[in-house]
Design a protein around this motif. Sequence first.
Motif, PDB file in Angstrom:
ATOM      1  N   LYS A 181       0.826  -1.200   0.000  1.00 28.42           N
ATOM      2  CA  LYS A 181       0.000   0.000   0.000  1.00 28.42           C
ATOM      3  C   LYS A 181       0.870   1.265   0.000  1.00 28.42           C
ATOM      4  O   LYS A 181       0.523   2.289  -0.582  1.00 28.42           O
ATOM      5  CB  LYS A 181      -0.901  -0.005   1.236  1.00 28.42           C
ATOM      6  CG  LYS A 181      -2.261  -0.657   1.023  1.00 28.42           C
ATOM      7  CD  LYS A 181      -3.138   0.218   0.139  1.00 28.42           C
ATOM      8  CE  LYS A 181      -4.535  -0.400   0.027  1.00 28.42           C
ATOM      9  NZ  LYS A 181      -5.390   0.415  -0.882  1.00 28.42           N
ATOM     10  N   ALA A 182       2.017   1.153   0.663  1.00 30.35           N
ATOM     11  CA  ALA A 182       2.923   2.302   0.719  1.00 30.35           C
ATOM     12  C   ALA A 182       3.389   2.694  -0.676  1.00 30.35           C
ATOM     13  O   ALA A 182       3.555   3.886  -0.979  1.00 30.35           O
ATOM     14  CB  ALA A 182       4.116   1.983   1.612  1.00 30.35           C
ATOM     15  N   LEU A 344       7.562  11.411   0.967  1.00 32.08           N
ATOM     16  CA  LEU A 344       7.150  11.033   2.322  1.00 32.08           C
ATOM     17  C   LEU A 344       6.333  12.150   2.973  1.00 32.08           C
ATOM     18  O   LEU A 344       5.332  11.883   3.659  1.00 32.08           O
ATOM     19  CB  LEU A 344       8.374  10.697   3.167  1.00 32.08           C
ATOM     20  CG  LEU A 344       9.113   9.405   2.793  1.00 32.08           C
ATOM     21  CD1 LEU A 344      10.449   9.329   3.528  1.00 32.08           C
ATOM     22  CD2 LEU A 344       8.261   8.182   3.110  1.00 32.08           C
ATOM     23  N   GLU A 345       6.742  13.398   2.766  1.00 32.84           N
ATOM     24  CA  GLU A 345       6.008  14.524   3.332  1.00 32.84           C
ATOM     25  C   GLU A 345       4.596  14.599   2.742  1.00 32.84           C
ATOM     26  O   GLU A 345       3.614  14.859   3.460  1.00 32.84           O
ATOM     27  CB  GLU A 345       6.756  15.831   3.062  1.00 32.84           C
ATOM     28  CG  GLU A 345       8.042  16.002   3.851  1.00 32.84           C
ATOM     29  CD  GLU A 345       7.797  16.078   5.355  1.00 32.84           C
ATOM     30  OE1 GLU A 345       6.710  16.552   5.761  1.00 32.84           O
ATOM     31  OE2 GLU A 345       8.679  15.662   6.122  1.00 32.84           O
ATOM     32  N   LYS A 346       4.481  14.375   1.453  1.00 34.36           N
ATOM     33  CA  LYS A 346       3.163  14.414   0.819  1.00 34.36           C
ATOM     34  C   LYS A 346       2.294  13.251   1.278  1.00 34.36           C
ATOM     35  O   LYS A 346       1.067  13.402   1.426  1.00 34.36           O
ATOM     36  CB  LYS A 346       3.314  14.393  -0.699  1.00 34.36           C
ATOM     37  CG  LYS A 346       3.849  15.700  -1.264  1.00 34.36           C
ATOM     38  CD  LYS A 346       4.000  15.641  -2.770  1.00 34.36           C
ATOM     39  CE  LYS A 346       4.507  16.982  -3.308  1.00 34.36           C
ATOM     40  NZ  LYS A 346       4.721  16.949  -4.770  1.00 34.36           N
ATOM     41  N   HIS A 352      -1.745   9.387   4.124  1.00 28.26           N
ATOM     42  CA  HIS A 352      -1.353   8.024   3.742  1.00 28.26           C
ATOM     43  C   HIS A 352      -0.250   7.456   4.640  1.00 28.26           C
ATOM     44  O   HIS A 352       0.097   6.278   4.500  1.00 28.26           O
ATOM     45  CB  HIS A 352      -0.859   8.002   2.293  1.00 28.26           C
ATOM     46  CG  HIS A 352      -1.887   8.439   1.293  1.00 28.26           C
ATOM     47  ND1 HIS A 352      -3.179   7.959   1.305  1.00 28.26           N
ATOM     48  CD2 HIS A 352      -1.806   9.312   0.246  1.00 28.26           C
ATOM     49  CE1 HIS A 352      -3.854   8.509   0.305  1.00 28.26           C
ATOM     50  NE2 HIS A 352      -3.046   9.338  -0.347  1.00 28.26           N
ATOM     51  N   LEU A 353       0.345   8.263   5.515  1.00 29.41           N
ATOM     52  CA  LEU A 353       1.468   7.802   6.319  1.00 29.41           C
ATOM     53  C   LEU A 353       1.462   8.515   7.666  1.00 29.41           C
ATOM     54  O   LEU A 353       1.253   9.732   7.730  1.00 29.41           O
ATOM     55  CB  LEU A 353       2.794   8.080   5.582  1.00 29.41           C
ATOM     56  CG  LEU A 353       4.090   7.625   6.254  1.00 29.41           C
ATOM     57  CD1 LEU A 353       4.117   6.109   6.418  1.00 29.41           C
ATOM     58  CD2 LEU A 353       5.302   8.101   5.437  1.00 29.41           C
ATOM     59  N   ASP A 354       1.705   7.734   8.707  1.00 31.21           N
ATOM     60  CA  ASP A 354       1.761   8.290  10.048  1.00 31.21           C
ATOM     61  C   ASP A 354       3.054   9.087  10.223  1.00 31.21           C
ATOM     62  O   ASP A 354       4.132   8.617   9.836  1.00 31.21           O
ATOM     63  CB  ASP A 354       1.698   7.157  11.076  1.00 31.21           C
ATOM     64  CG  ASP A 354       1.704   7.683  12.502  1.00 31.21           C
ATOM     65  OD1 ASP A 354       2.781   7.651  13.124  1.00 31.21           O
ATOM     66  OD2 ASP A 354       0.639   8.123  12.972  1.00 31.21           O
TER      67      ASP A 354
END
Length: 898
Positions: A181-182, A344-346, A352-354
């Motif tokens: 998913k990542a 990663l920031e987006k 989408h990310l903790d």
Amino acid sequence: MSEHRRKPQQPQGGGRAAARRGQSGSSSGRRAAPRGATGSPSDSYGSDSRDSGGEDHAYGSRAEARRGAQRGGGRRAGSTGPGRGRSAPPDKKRIIDYPRHDKYGWRRWMPSWKFVTGLCIAFFGSMVAAAGIGYALVGVPVIAETATAQNNVYYWSDDTQMVATGGERNRQIVNLEKIPKAMQNAVISQENKTFRQDTGIDPRGIARAVLNMATGGETQGGSTITQQYVKNAMLDDQSQTLSRKVKEMFVSIKVGTDMDKDEILEGYLNSAYYGRGAYGIQAAAQAYFDKPAFELDEGECAFLSAVLKGATYYDPAGAISIDPVGATPEKNRQRALLQMQDTLEKMVEYGHLDPAKRAEYTKLPKVQNPRSNTALSGQIGYLVDLAKAYIVNNSEETGITARKLEQGGYSIYTTFDKKKVEALEKSVTKVYKKNIKPEERPKTDAHVQFGGASVDPATGAIKAIYGGADATKHFTNNADATGAQVGSTFKPYVLAAAMKWGVRDPDGDPVQAQDERTQVSEKSLYSGKNKLKIKEYDGSVWQNEKGEQWQQVNDGDESLGTAPDYKIDLREAMQYSVNSAFVQLGVDVGLDKVKDSAVESGLLESSLAGTNYPSFSLGTSNPSAIRMAGSYATFAASGEQRDPFSVKKVTDKDGTVFTHKTQTEQAFTALVADNVTDVLKTVVEDGTGTNAQLEGREVAGKTGTTDGNKSAWFVGYTPQLSTAISMFRYPDDESIKNRQFLEMYGTGDQDKIHGASFPSEIWADYMEVALKDQKALPFPTPKPIGEIVNDTPSPTATPSPTETEEETPSASPSTSEPEPEPSRPTPTESATCRVFDFNCEDEGEDDTGGTGPGGSDVGGTDGGVSSSPSTSESEEEDTSRGNSNGNGSGGFFGGSAG
């Protein structure tokens, strides 16, 4: 009254008289109307007086007459009688009333709103019809049908097969459930955040791309994931044309309508190109991390999404064969890290990310060697890379882009001679195993590397290279750009410039100094004094921007030449690699001319250092081994320059795609080139390069060692083959920040490594084998050239070196040597000034003058001083140090490969 005096009869019904009569007889007293302008405005078109005989009703003016004529549809006004006196029938109604029948003047050409509306309806109707037809004709692409890539087959110069490669990583389709998913979220966040909601196309993006295409601007890819999926799937046509863009648009619309978003995302991730020959996420995971896709973590997924922007500039391994300046490993790692962090920031921003999980990934993940194919081990990988880079860098001629080459299906016929490649690798390996012991002497022998290349002077064909121990273990091709400075192997370009353009006249007009020159003979005398003050062409001492004087140091801090003024001719100065003489000569000629000489011989301007300091003449530049071999080949070919190349021909299933055509430029006259060769023969016969002698063959060459003993070279040639060998210490571990070239003091159990030792030993061992089956040929005998500059006789009775060209003074250096060395000019007292002391002056110093501009970059020096690697010898060392990593690119194509 006589007949001839009788008044002629007046004409009836016309002329000016009639007009006057009509005017006088008119009851109204008005002037008669012009013919054809009779009639009343109330009549249909009036009546014609010529037919009716009645009086005409005149229009009030000529303008009225013209309007009457226009109302008559262009007919002549005023008709009566049969077929004339009636009103003209109106124009028939037209389907397209344009120009408009009932308007006059400019209004006649203005379309009506009905006409404009009709056109718009017709246009949009046609567009809808065309779109419907286009939509019906295109189909949804099936990734599985385009999943395989063909091999490219590479051949040796004798047309026997070298290796088949390119299809070893065929795309492997995986279901979306097996893609993390990542990875899905990373791509959506970076590429198309509205992917789940949009219709699959970006009209503004398409319009922008079409406009750019139509106007010849920069091409653009699809801006949505759907469009990029379609582009990746259309492998049958990757051209950037207007028609393809239109087709791509229709396919994207149909894909967006007929396919589920998950299907599109799965297709895109399985079709995208991630570099390293990897199409699809599964192949990419194996290529970069040696693991299946489902095991990728968030950081690795963000990294792979960054690579999708273009592996050439985002693969941490770099792509210097494609772009030696912009695609270095260091620059690629910086770009990839920034893009990864942005992704990663987006992912955090879009939910989408903790954030806590994101904080774990602040560095690039560790990636494996890009060459995992065992078929590319040894030198094969370097050879394939060189051939691929040549094809891609010359895509305008070959017609083959990087993407087309990755798709495969080509037969690539290279210039590489299998026997010579094997012989060069064997020679390097033999010297390395015999002398380099990294386990026993890690502080001095670790990270030692060699590079080498051989070029045919007659064609420019690259016959052999040595890129490193193993292409699957050592990334950089050492035959190509490495950053290692070339040292005194650069001095032949100074001599060639002096023989081609000459030194400037010290007594001439400064404005005309470039034109007032004296062509130089190799018998010209220059000072070999240690710590020589370098002078401008007007006799003033050269100074830098801080007012500091340049004092050139020789090898071993010793003066060479005949005392007391230490003059030495240029042949001997080259023979013993005397720094002071060539630095002054370079200034006299002009460092711009020295640079021109190097470029015209075949070096890339991008690989050359700046010409701001006199040491430019001592080799502070960092060309590749390929370019050095090709450049010296220009001297071997009597001044004819040919760019090195590695691919003779490329074919596919339809026939020949590309054939190399050799282009020859006359860099130097044969007189200049052959005289340079004759001087370089002396270096091998009885100078610093005696280790490179070949039995029964004439050899010309030059040794070179750089400042800090961080690289050593030997470049030499026979009439049939030119070869360059480099040696340096540079860590292979890319995890080391700010890697630099390491000193080689003590390396190989030698006090100092110089071009006269291991590089020349490898050169001779290899050339004996490489030329084994070729007849020994002599170099052309040169005719005398130029004038003897600075030929003032020595004030002492000691014979000058120029009196007997091949004779050197019998005195030997003051330091005793355990092994015999070539005779050399008498050294003087040891220096009392420190190497980097610009303003130090020796008492009684009597420098020879010079003429010329300023100097070059900082750095490099010599080329070895003995026939064998003596433990007490040292080579010349420059007065200033340069960037240990070199500057500029030294790549084969612009820095790229050839």
